[in-house]
Design a protein around this motif. Structure first.
Motif, PDB file in Angstrom:
ATOM      1  N   GLY A 253     -30.092 -27.977 -16.584  1.00 45.48           N
ATOM      2  CA  GLY A 253     -30.020 -27.350 -15.277  1.00 45.48           C
ATOM      3  C   GLY A 253     -30.095 -25.836 -15.321  1.00 45.48           C
ATOM      4  O   GLY A 253     -30.432 -25.225 -16.333  1.00 45.48           O
ATOM      5  N   SER A 254     -29.742 -25.238 -14.184  1.00 47.98           N
ATOM      6  CA  SER A 254     -29.824 -23.794 -14.016  1.00 47.98           C
ATOM      7  C   SER A 254     -28.581 -23.126 -14.580  1.00 47.98           C
ATOM      8  O   SER A 254     -27.451 -23.447 -14.183  1.00 47.98           O
ATOM      9  N   VAL A 255     -28.779 -22.189 -15.483  1.00 49.05           N
ATOM     10  CA  VAL A 255     -27.654 -21.419 -16.030  1.00 49.05           C
ATOM     11  C   VAL A 255     -27.044 -20.534 -14.947  1.00 49.05           C
ATOM     12  O   VAL A 255     -25.836 -20.319 -14.919  1.00 49.05           O
ATOM     13  N   LEU A 335     -25.447 -28.999 -16.196  1.00 51.21           N
ATOM     14  CA  LEU A 335     -25.940 -28.763 -17.552  1.00 51.21           C
ATOM     15  C   LEU A 335     -26.553 -29.999 -18.186  1.00 51.21           C
ATOM     16  O   LEU A 335     -27.484 -29.882 -18.980  1.00 51.21           O
ATOM     17  N   TYR A 336     -26.039 -31.185 -17.883  1.00 49.16           N
ATOM     18  CA  TYR A 336     -26.574 -32.405 -18.487  1.00 49.16           C
ATOM     19  C   TYR A 336     -27.724 -33.001 -17.681  1.00 49.16           C
ATOM     20  O   TYR A 336     -28.757 -33.358 -18.228  1.00 49.16           O
ATOM     21  N   ARG A 337     -27.508 -33.137 -16.376  1.00 60.26           N
ATOM     22  CA  ARG A 337     -28.450 -33.893 -15.553  1.00 60.26           C
ATOM     23  C   ARG A 337     -29.363 -33.014 -14.710  1.00 60.26           C
ATOM     24  O   ARG A 337     -30.175 -33.529 -13.943  1.00 60.26           O
ATOM     25  N   GLY A 338     -29.229 -31.706 -14.811  1.00 64.71           N
ATOM     26  CA  GLY A 338     -30.120 -30.810 -14.088  1.00 64.71           C
ATOM     27  C   GLY A 338     -29.933 -30.831 -12.586  1.00 64.71           C
ATOM     28  O   GLY A 338     -30.886 -30.611 -11.834  1.00 64.71           O
ATOM     29  N   ALA A 342     -27.707 -28.738  -3.967  1.00 66.60           N
ATOM     30  CA  ALA A 342     -27.513 -29.784  -2.961  1.00 66.60           C
ATOM     31  C   ALA A 342     -26.597 -30.898  -3.452  1.00 66.60           C
ATOM     32  O   ALA A 342     -25.956 -31.572  -2.649  1.00 66.60           O
ATOM     33  N   LEU A 343     -26.525 -31.092  -4.769  1.00 69.90           N
ATOM     34  CA  LEU A 343     -25.703 -32.166  -5.325  1.00 69.90           C
ATOM     35  C   LEU A 343     -24.311 -31.710  -5.724  1.00 69.90           C
ATOM     36  O   LEU A 343     -23.401 -32.532  -5.821  1.00 69.90           O
TER      37      LEU A 343
END
Length: 372
Positions: A253-255, A335-338, A342-343
């Protein structure tokens, strides 16, 4: 503007105090570099060359096939021992698993009779014993299926295919590296924020602050801002340099999104650290108070054990009072699932609400201290 100027001035004072505390700087550097690697990589719980002993009382072609199926890298080359030798080896801790093949095992199977294999497990090695016994059972079951129906693997009507998402090779350090990083944020945030107040009490500089024309919220915000900036910066460097760069753990995912959520979390934890420090006089008292809180936050956050495995009432309690639970859910999703905003906005909102409540309680406590 004057209040903002005071906050910035006090924040600079806190940062200079942290810079002068060499022990704390060494601790921060160690925790976010070497400790992350040691816990997640060197202290791995994956099955790798697990020791296995075999008691072969059948001495048949099938027993030889079963023994040959136990191969590296999951298992070490099996040691063929007698019953007394195998028992002694397991008592001494030299063999984690012992496979016992009874006499006439192959003959009973060919005659259509029931036959049993016994696996003795050294349960003191909890993680390896549990996973190792499971893998050994799968290996034996597959080899027995091939023996019963040679070549049947490719003719099955249904072929079940497993694909592991987010961690294709089930590498444990992909999980433990990020979890250890999040635990370190919790630990050091509690210690550093509380130590900033205890340090002033022990050095006598708190009296200097009290006589200055500053208000309680300026003191609180400066301490949260300084300690939070140090820990947040160190954790992001550790994530990018150590976890991604050195250890090769991918971040899906986004840092930047993770940094935003972590910033909210450090405010909540820093406020909790300041609150506990306000009830203590020295680092000894603060340590005795912060250790049980730290242990509960980490062990029950869902990072070390699944949240779903806990009692339902405890899950509701943790979601209501612990920001660590929401931080673990948030960080794993990003970090794991990107996951995107929104989530995870709900977890960020819960952390922000808890941070607001914690800051309000700390401000009330500091007004009482300054008033006294």
């Amino acid at each position: 503007m004057r209040s903002l100027k005071n906050i910035l001035w006090l924040t600079g004072k806190e940062l200079r105090a942290i810079r002068g505390d060499r022990v704390m700087l060494v601790l921060i550097a160690y925790v976010f570099t070497l400790a992350v690697w040691l816990v997640s990589d060197a202290a791995s719980t994956e099955i790798d060359h697990l020791s296995v002993a075999v008691i072969d009382e059948d001495h048949s072609q099938l027993s030889a096939r079963l023994i040959d199926a136990i191969q590296p890298p999951l298992f070490a080359t099996p040691a063929l021992l007698g019953p007394a030798e195998a028992e002694a080896a397991q008592r001494d801790g030299r063999e984690v698993l012992v496979l016992a093949i009874p006499p006439d095992f192959e003959r009973d199977l060919r005659a259509g009779h029931d036959a049993e294999l016994m696996v003795l497990v050294d349960a003191t090695a909890v993680a390896q014993a549990g996973n190792g016994a499971t893998f050994l059972r799968q290996v034996l079951a597959q080899e027995l299926a091939r023996w019963r129906a040679p070549g049947a693997d490719g003719t099955a009507l249904v072929d079940v295919v497993f694909r592991n998402r987010f961690n294709p090779n089930l590498t444990s350090r992909w999980f433990s590296a990020v979890m250890q990083l999040m635990n370190n944020v919790t630990i050091l945030m509690l210690i550093l924020s509380g130590a900033s107040l205890i340090r002033e009490r022990e050095h006598g500089t708190i009296e200097h602050v009290l006589v200055m024309p500053v208000r309680p919220h300026e003191i609180v915000f400066s301490k949260i801002l300084a300690s939070g900036a140090v820990i947040l910066g160190a954790s992001l460097l550790s994530l990018i340099v150590v976890v991604q760069g050195v250890m090769g753990v991918p971040v899906a995912g986004s840092v930047a999104l993770y940094a935003a959520g972590a910033a909210i979390y450090v405010v909540a934890v820093a406020s909790l650290g300041l609150l506990m420090a306000s009830f203590t006089r020295n680092m000894g008292q603060f340590g005795l108070l912060v250790i049980p809180v730290m242990v509960i936050m980490i062990l029950l956050s869902g990072g070390m054990t699944p949240l779903e495995s806990m009692p339902e009432w405890l899950q509701w309690v943790l979601r209501a009072i612990s920001p660590a639970t929401h931080f673990v859910i948030f960080a794993q999703a990003v970090l794991y699932r990107g996951a995107g905003l929104a989530l995870v906005w709900g977890e960020m909102a819960m952390m922000a609400a808890m941070a607001a409540v914690a800051v309000a309680i700390v401000l009330g406590r500091f007004r009482k201290i300054l008033g006294g």
